[in-house]
Each structure stands twice: as C-alpha cells, then as structure tokens.
Write a protein that holds these residues in place. Structure first.
Motif, PDB file in Angstrom:
ATOM      1  N   SER A  15       0.017   3.992  -2.888  1.00  0.00           N
ATOM      2  CA  SER A  15      -0.898   5.094  -2.612  1.00  0.00           C
ATOM      3  C   SER A  15      -0.488   5.804  -1.333  1.00  0.00           C
ATOM      4  CB  SER A  15      -2.333   4.561  -2.455  1.00  0.00           C
ATOM      5  OG  SER A  15      -2.437   3.748  -1.308  1.00  0.00           O
ATOM      6  N   GLU A  19      -6.834   4.872   2.621  1.00  0.00           N
ATOM      7  CA  GLU A  19      -5.916   5.263   1.556  1.00  0.00           C
ATOM      8  C   GLU A  19      -6.603   6.141   0.520  1.00  0.00           C
ATOM      9  OE1 GLU A  19      -4.431   1.870  -0.747  1.00  0.00           O
ATOM     10  OE2 GLU A  19      -6.013   0.684   0.152  1.00  0.00           O
ATOM     11  N   ASP A  28      -5.564   8.705  -3.372  1.00  0.00           N
ATOM     12  CA  ASP A  28      -4.612   8.990  -4.455  1.00  0.00           C
ATOM     13  C   ASP A  28      -3.754  10.215  -4.190  1.00  0.00           C
ATOM     14  OD1 ASP A  28      -5.447   6.789  -5.980  1.00  0.00           O
ATOM     15  OD2 ASP A  28      -7.066   7.955  -6.907  1.00  0.00           O
ATOM     16  N   LYS A  88       0.834  -1.204   0.000  1.00  0.00           N
ATOM     17  CA  LYS A  88       0.000   0.000   0.000  1.00  0.00           C
ATOM     18  C   LYS A  88       0.869   1.254   0.000  1.00  0.00           C
ATOM     19  CE  LYS A  88      -4.018  -1.960   2.269  1.00  0.00           C
ATOM     20  NZ  LYS A  88      -4.655  -2.231   1.013  1.00  0.00           N
TER      21      LYS A  88
END
Length: 78
Positions: A46, A57, A59, A42
């Motif tokens: 991101s 999470e 962008d 992860k």
C-alpha cells in the motif's frame, strides 16, 4: 514543533510521490524522505507514511493525504 511525515523512497517510486508533493506544500509539516523505513511488507502492499512515528496507510496517494490529515486531527501533538 511541526508534525514529522516520513516517506520511504521505494514507496515514493510506487506512487506515493504525489502524496509527498501535496504534503510538502503545507508549511505546517516537516516532510522527510528515507532510503528505507523498514516496513517492507506495507511498502509493497500500500501507500504509507510514518506520521510522528506511527504508520498511516491508504490505497491511493490522495487517500493517504486525507488519512494523514485525519490522523493528525485525531492525534494532536499538544
């Protein structure tokens, strides 16, 4: 008891520092930095943080802040 928001230092270096700085200004949170949170996949893909132990999470750093507030609204501690 305040929500705990945890960041990985590698993810901060990848751009999440902006989210950390915004969240640190909110006196209702305990914001903590760690060397590694163990979510390397992860972390590489991101912007993320652990919120009360759950992964949130997004962008972008700003979206991450928004997602953390949404998560906390949908998952109240009490």
């Amino acid at each position: 008891m305040k929500p705990i928001i945890e960041f990985c230092i590698s993810n901060l270096a990848s751009g999440s520092q902006e989210a950390l700085e915004i969240l640190e200004r909110d006196p209702n949170f305990d914001v903590i930095e760690y060397g590694c949170l163990g979510y390397c996949g992860k972390c590489a893909a991101s912007h993320f943080a652990l919120v009360n132990g759950d992964v949130v999470e997004a962008d972008t750093p700003k979206q991450l802040v928004e997602e953390i507030y949404v998560y906390l609204e949908e998952n109240p501690m009490f």
